[in-house]
Design a protein around this motif. Structure first.
Motif, mmCIF file in Angstrom:
data_model
loop_
_atom_site.group_PDB
_atom_site.id
_atom_site.type_symbol
_atom_site.label_atom_id
_atom_site.label_comp_id
_atom_site.label_asym_id
_atom_site.label_seq_id
_atom_site.Cartn_x
_atom_site.Cartn_y
_atom_site.Cartn_z
ATOM 1 N N LEU A 1 -2.862 3.111 8.425
ATOM 2 C CA LEU A 1 -1.825 2.756 7.974
ATOM 3 C C LEU A 1 -2.024 1.313 8.490
ATOM 4 N N THR A 2 -1.778 0.812 7.319
ATOM 5 C CA THR A 2 -1.520 -0.688 6.954
ATOM 6 C C THR A 2 -0.638 -1.501 6.861
ATOM 7 N N ASP A 3 -0.245 -2.365 7.915
ATOM 8 C CA ASP A 3 1.295 -3.525 7.884
ATOM 9 C C ASP A 3 0.960 -4.695 7.132
ATOM 10 N N CYS A 4 1.583 -4.785 6.274
ATOM 11 C CA CYS A 4 1.145 -6.419 5.652
ATOM 12 C C CYS A 4 1.646 -7.821 6.070
ATOM 13 N N GLY A 5 2.269 -7.483 6.824
ATOM 14 C CA GLY A 5 3.004 -8.603 8.038
ATOM 15 C C GLY A 5 4.089 -9.695 7.087
ATOM 16 N N TRP A 6 4.882 -8.985 5.648
ATOM 17 C CA TRP A 6 5.079 -9.249 5.175
ATOM 18 C C TRP A 6 6.977 -8.182 5.495
ATOM 19 N N TYR A 7 8.193 -8.650 5.117
ATOM 20 C CA TYR A 7 9.006 -8.171 6.133
ATOM 21 C C TYR A 7 9.653 -9.016 5.608
ATOM 22 N N GLN A 8 10.847 -7.401 5.288
ATOM 23 C CA GLN A 8 12.612 -8.496 4.968
ATOM 24 C C GLN A 8 13.849 -8.476 6.504
ATOM 25 N N ASP A 9 13.973 -9.772 6.703
ATOM 26 C CA ASP A 9 14.798 -9.190 8.037
ATOM 27 C C ASP A 9 16.230 -9.453 7.891
ATOM 28 N N ARG A 10 16.936 -9.211 8.491
ATOM 29 C CA ARG A 10 18.819 -9.036 8.187
ATOM 30 C C ARG A 10 19.345 -9.284 7.273
ATOM 31 N N THR A 11 19.559 -10.870 6.943
ATOM 32 C CA THR A 11 19.376 -11.216 6.236
ATOM 33 C C THR A 11 18.829 -11.362 4.778
ATOM 34 N N GLY A 12 17.491 -10.378 4.654
ATOM 35 C CA GLY A 12 17.059 -10.198 3.539
ATOM 36 C C GLY A 12 15.638 -11.214 2.741
ATOM 37 N N ALA A 13 16.016 -12.433 3.689
ATOM 38 C CA ALA A 13 14.946 -12.696 3.972
ATOM 39 C C ALA A 13 13.557 -12.906 3.603
ATOM 40 N N THR A 14 12.497 -13.077 3.622
ATOM 41 C CA THR A 14 11.230 -12.710 3.428
ATOM 42 C C THR A 14 10.187 -13.306 4.603
ATOM 43 N N LYS A 15 9.296 -13.248 5.346
ATOM 44 C CA LYS A 15 9.216 -13.610 7.095
ATOM 45 C C LYS A 15 7.527 -12.832 6.747
ATOM 46 N N ARG A 16 7.176 -13.194 6.931
ATOM 47 C CA ARG A 16 5.645 -13.273 8.305
ATOM 48 C C ARG A 16 5.113 -13.518 9.010
ATOM 49 N N GLN A 17 4.134 -12.240 9.666
ATOM 50 C CA GLN A 17 3.642 -12.036 11.490
ATOM 51 C C GLN A 17 2.961 -11.528 10.782
ATOM 52 N N ALA A 18 1.855 -11.453 11.889
ATOM 53 C CA ALA A 18 0.334 -10.487 11.820
ATOM 54 C C ALA A 18 0.576 -9.732 10.930
ATOM 55 N N GLY A 19 -0.628 -9.147 10.573
ATOM 56 C CA GLY A 19 -0.559 -8.118 9.691
ATOM 57 C C GLY A 19 -1.717 -7.115 11.413
ATOM 58 N N GLN A 20 -1.572 -5.740 10.230
ATOM 59 C CA GLN A 20 -1.943 -4.484 10.952
ATOM 60 C C GLN A 20 -2.830 -3.276 10.991
ATOM 61 N N VAL A 21 -4.119 -2.705 11.080
ATOM 62 C CA VAL A 21 -4.513 -1.551 10.564
ATOM 63 C C VAL A 21 -4.593 -1.381 11.799
ATOM 64 N N ILE A 22 -3.936 0.277 11.796
ATOM 65 C CA ILE A 22 -3.504 1.379 13.051
ATOM 66 C C ILE A 22 -4.378 2.675 12.189
ATOM 67 N N LYS A 23 -5.190 3.215 12.947
ATOM 68 C CA LYS A 23 -5.505 4.846 13.096
ATOM 69 C C LYS A 23 -4.731 5.436 13.354
ATOM 70 N N THR A 24 -4.195 6.797 12.744
ATOM 71 C CA THR A 24 -3.161 7.685 14.284
ATOM 72 C C THR A 24 -3.405 9.101 13.417
ATOM 73 N N ASP A 25 -3.399 10.232 14.432
ATOM 74 C CA ASP A 25 -3.380 11.519 13.929
ATOM 75 C C ASP A 25 -1.686 11.381 12.933
ATOM 76 N N LEU A 26 -1.655 12.919 12.045
ATOM 77 C CA LEU A 26 -1.147 13.037 11.029
ATOM 78 C C LEU A 26 0.397 13.348 11.504
ATOM 79 N N THR A 27 0.700 13.038 12.748
ATOM 80 C CA THR A 27 2.157 13.130 13.946
ATOM 81 C C THR A 27 2.101 11.856 13.794
#
Length: 369
Positions: A124-150
């Protein structure tokens, strides 16, 4: 004893099944829904469009952007989005919701299935871009996560600056991963510094390439939005890397040496999805007849054959070649998609198209005819 989380999950699934939106109601709620018999595509790759395929409750399982989807070894369709009430939604091919999990990926963007022995895993790749509760676009460090199917965490790949790979002024906003037959992991830093970063199966750094500063500009990547391992020629596996702002794919060896580019004029292409001898890809935006990008609803899907020639554009105009050169492709007059972000090809050769910025709608199913 059933945990509270499992109780809530199963209750919500039961509720979703009870109130799953029938096609007629979906048409009322989503006025852009196409008639049942609308067809999209060209030639042998023509499809029936079904925007009411996913039978979910928008209250129990809200969606923001549906970014990517894969099919696991059991035939289930696993979708990643950026709504933290349910980052992962798992469907069967009829559109029934089977399960959901994940609330830690506000920038949920890239999803890759890795088959290791008899087991499936997810990157799973989280690109670090997201919207806060006001709808404003924010940036934080991205991450790559390996998981099982659960959703059980296997390991995480950290910021490349922590191992001295990136300079202090280089951003890391990863968008995609790919896994080679030997287990090597390739991370596309498509919203950051446009490198492809290669790690071994344990997440240890090997090399990086692409970026913006190569002596030969053909080796650069500009919005390296996607990466995949192309095994169509099993004797010569390659990497297909997206250079979206250049409207092309660029092909590299598995150790990062540039081979060639595949031009897709007018198409702001997302990741390549090889299946059989073909490549499928979502087009997030396209250009108008004057060569200007249309930032509104101008996406579609493109399909390439084994020679990397475009043969069908569901939601777009038919491909035209002149003297062997693909001409700029426009969206179709009748809009089928808002934005094509990813294509999942199931084992019946039907397509599921995930869309960015598509009014909180689920993936669209294209049934091959």
């Amino acid at each position: 004893m059933t945990s509270r989380r499992e109780f809530i999950r199963h209750s919500a699934l039961a509720s979703a099944a009870a109130v799953a939106t029938p096609a007629s109601t979906f048409a009322i709620l989503h006025k852009d829904r196409q008639p049942e018999d609308i067809l999209a595509g060209h030639g042998s790759h023509t499809y029936k469009v079904d925007k009411g395929w996913a039978r979910i409750s928008i209250n129990a399982n809200p969606l923001s952007n549906c970014h990517e989807m894969v099919q696991d070894s059991k035939g289930r369709l696993i979708m990643l989005g950026d709504c933290t009430m349910n980052n992962i939604l798992i469907f069967d091919k009829s559109g029934k919701l089977l399960d959901y999990w994940g609330n830690s990926f506000p920038g949920g963007h890239g999803l890759t299935l890795s088959k290791e022995g008899g087991d499936d895993f997810l990157f799973l790749t989280d690109c670090g871009w997201y919207q806060d509760r006001t709808g404003a676009t924010k940036r934080q460090a991205g991450q790559v996560i390996k998981t099982d199917l659960t959703g059980r965490l296997i390991f995480a790949i950290g910021h490349p600056r922590t191992i001295g790979v990136y300079k202090d002024d280089e951003y890391f906003q990863p968008t995609e991963t790919a896994v080679a037959p030997n287990g090597d992991i390739y991370v596309a830093d498509g919203y950051g510094s446009d490198y492809i970063i290669q790690y071994n199966a344990r997440g240890q750094y090997i090399r990086h390439f692409g970026g913006h500063h190569n002596a030969n500009p053909e080796h650069n990547l500009v919005n390296a939005h996607g990466v995949c391992v192309d095994l169509r020629d099993k004797d010569k596996p390659t990497l297909i890397c997206t250079s979206r702002e250049e409207n092309c794919f660029k092909v590299f060896t598995l150790d990062g040496k540039f081979i060639r580019r595949i031009d897709l004029p007018g198409m702001y292409v997302c990741r390549a999805v090889p299946s059989g001898e073909h490549i499928y890809a979502g087009i997030c935006w396209s250009k108008d007849a004057n060569g200007k990008r249309i930032d509104g609803d101008s996406g579609f899907v493109t399909i390439l054959d084994g020679a990397n020639k475009v043969i069908s554009n569901p939601g777009g105009e038919a491909p035209v070649y002149k003297n062997g050169v693909l001409q700029p492709t426009l969206k179709a007059a009748n809009t089928v998609f808002q934005h094509g972000h990813d294509v999942c090809v199931d084992d019946d050769q039907n397509l599921y198209v995930c869309q960015w910025n598509a009014n909180h709608t689920p993936p669209v199913k294209l049934t091959r005819v």
